[in-house]
Design a protein around this motif. Structure first.
Motif, mmCIF file in Angstrom:
data_model
loop_
_atom_site.group_PDB
_atom_site.id
_atom_site.type_symbol
_atom_site.label_atom_id
_atom_site.label_comp_id
_atom_site.label_asym_id
_atom_site.label_seq_id
_atom_site.Cartn_x
_atom_site.Cartn_y
_atom_site.Cartn_z
ATOM 1 N N PHE A 93 -17.204 -24.833 76.790
ATOM 2 C CA PHE A 93 -18.110 -24.247 75.811
ATOM 3 C C PHE A 93 -17.964 -22.728 75.710
ATOM 4 O O PHE A 93 -18.770 -22.071 75.072
ATOM 5 N N HIS A 94 -16.956 -22.154 76.342
ATOM 6 C CA HIS A 94 -16.841 -20.703 76.355
ATOM 7 C C HIS A 94 -16.412 -20.182 74.982
ATOM 8 O O HIS A 94 -15.870 -20.918 74.142
ATOM 9 N N ALA A 95 -16.646 -18.885 74.742
ATOM 10 C CA ALA A 95 -16.224 -18.211 73.516
ATOM 11 C C ALA A 95 -16.125 -16.717 73.809
ATOM 12 O O ALA A 95 -16.831 -16.199 74.674
ATOM 13 N N THR A 96 -15.246 -16.062 73.094
ATOM 14 C CA THR A 96 -15.062 -14.620 73.221
ATOM 15 C C THR A 96 -15.087 -14.018 71.827
ATOM 16 O O THR A 96 -14.583 -14.614 70.872
ATOM 17 N N LEU A 97 -15.674 -12.824 71.706
ATOM 18 C CA LEU A 97 -15.876 -12.207 70.399
ATOM 19 C C LEU A 97 -15.328 -10.788 70.370
ATOM 20 O O LEU A 97 -15.340 -10.086 71.388
ATOM 21 N N VAL A 98 -14.868 -10.373 69.200
ATOM 22 C CA VAL A 98 -14.572 -8.967 68.927
ATOM 23 C C VAL A 98 -15.554 -8.513 67.855
ATOM 24 O O VAL A 98 -15.681 -9.156 66.808
ATOM 25 N N PHE A 99 -16.242 -7.415 68.130
ATOM 26 C CA PHE A 99 -17.296 -6.936 67.224
ATOM 27 C C PHE A 99 -17.093 -5.456 66.958
ATOM 28 O O PHE A 99 -16.922 -4.662 67.880
ATOM 29 N N GLY A 100 -17.088 -5.092 65.668
ATOM 30 C CA GLY A 100 -16.910 -3.688 65.335
ATOM 31 C C GLY A 100 -17.578 -3.318 64.032
ATOM 32 O O GLY A 100 -17.942 -4.182 63.230
ATOM 33 N N GLY A 101 -17.732 -2.022 63.821
ATOM 34 C CA GLY A 101 -18.344 -1.538 62.596
ATOM 35 C C GLY A 101 -18.896 -0.140 62.785
ATOM 36 O O GLY A 101 -18.556 0.566 63.742
#
Length: 245
Positions: free
Chosen positions: A112-120
């Protein structure tokens, strides 16, 4: 599997992600893995996702719902005063989704893992880019790490490490990313077109330029063919090893 990259240039931010979630002889599925929120003149944000599809979709849905009905317990990223605080909200939301699955015996490092890239960028501060881990912690780009990759990263990393320059133009950055994705697609069936692109210009505080490269896109085909020819030409120009026989 997936492949996605967030890159910070001196001119702004560039994001790219593939859309493949399943690949087999007779079963190929695609879902968008790039999401954005924009309040003209105030903030613009982009999120890339990799990992379990149910986890990432639940996380994005919760973030979207809270932009419409924020609460003290569940603040909205559209009300966060800084990008750092927005990243904390997203990290906590991801951890919350994973923890709900943990109640059934699963863990953050499981299926169930997940990795995110977040920018702005939020008005009053510079653009920022973060890598968010399934445990709910995150790191930010720096001089030593000017871009983040998630998903199937190993095939496309060498070209990024060798050729990235923070002063490069957006057009150069897009070419670099397409070569990185082309290398990954050719090496791994689980990554594939269409490819989504988002370009954000520093201090514009407006929705970035977004486009999609389909599998038969002429420019994508030109980049792939030209890069392949350039590699063969470069190999021919390397000095031969003299071997005594």
């Amino acid at each position: 599997m997936t492949y996605a990259v967030g890159m910070r240039l001196n001119r702004g931010l560039v994001f790219m992600s593939d859309t493949r979630t399943n690949a087999g002889v007779d079963n190929i599925s695609t879902f968008g893995k790039m999401f954005s929120w924009n309040v003209p003149g105030d903030r613009t944000m982009t999120l890339l996702t990799a990992g379990n599809l149910a986890t990432t979709q639940a996380c994005v849905s919760m973030l979207a719902e809270r932009t419409k009905a924020p609460a003290e317990r569940a603040p909205s990223i559209l009300e966060a005063p800084t990008m750092f605080q927005a990243a904390r909200i997203i990290a906590q939301t991801l951890k919350e989704v994973i923890d709900e699955n943990a109640a059934t015996g699963q863990r953050a490092d499981s299926a169930f893992h997940a990795t995110l890239v977040f920018g702005g960028q939020i008005k009053g501060g510079p653009s920022r880019l973060f890598l968010i881990y399934p445990e709910g912690n995150f790191i930010e780009v720096g001089l030593e790490t000017p871009f983040f990759q998630i998903g199937e990263t190993k095939y496309g990393r060498p070209i990024l490490v060798r050729a990235f320059d923070p002063d490069m133009s957006v057009a150069q950055a897009v070419k670099l990313l397409l070569v990185s994705f082309d290398s990954t697609i050719k090496a791994n069936l689980s990554v594939g077109a269409p490819l989504d692109l988002m370009v954000y210009e520093e201090d514009s505080l407006s929705e970035g330029h977004r486009m999609r490269f389909e599998a038969d896109d002429p420019y994508l085909a030109t980049i792939s063919a030209t890069w392949g020819d350039a590699l063969k030409s470069a190999l021919d120009q390397l000095p031969d090893l003299e071997i005594d026989t």
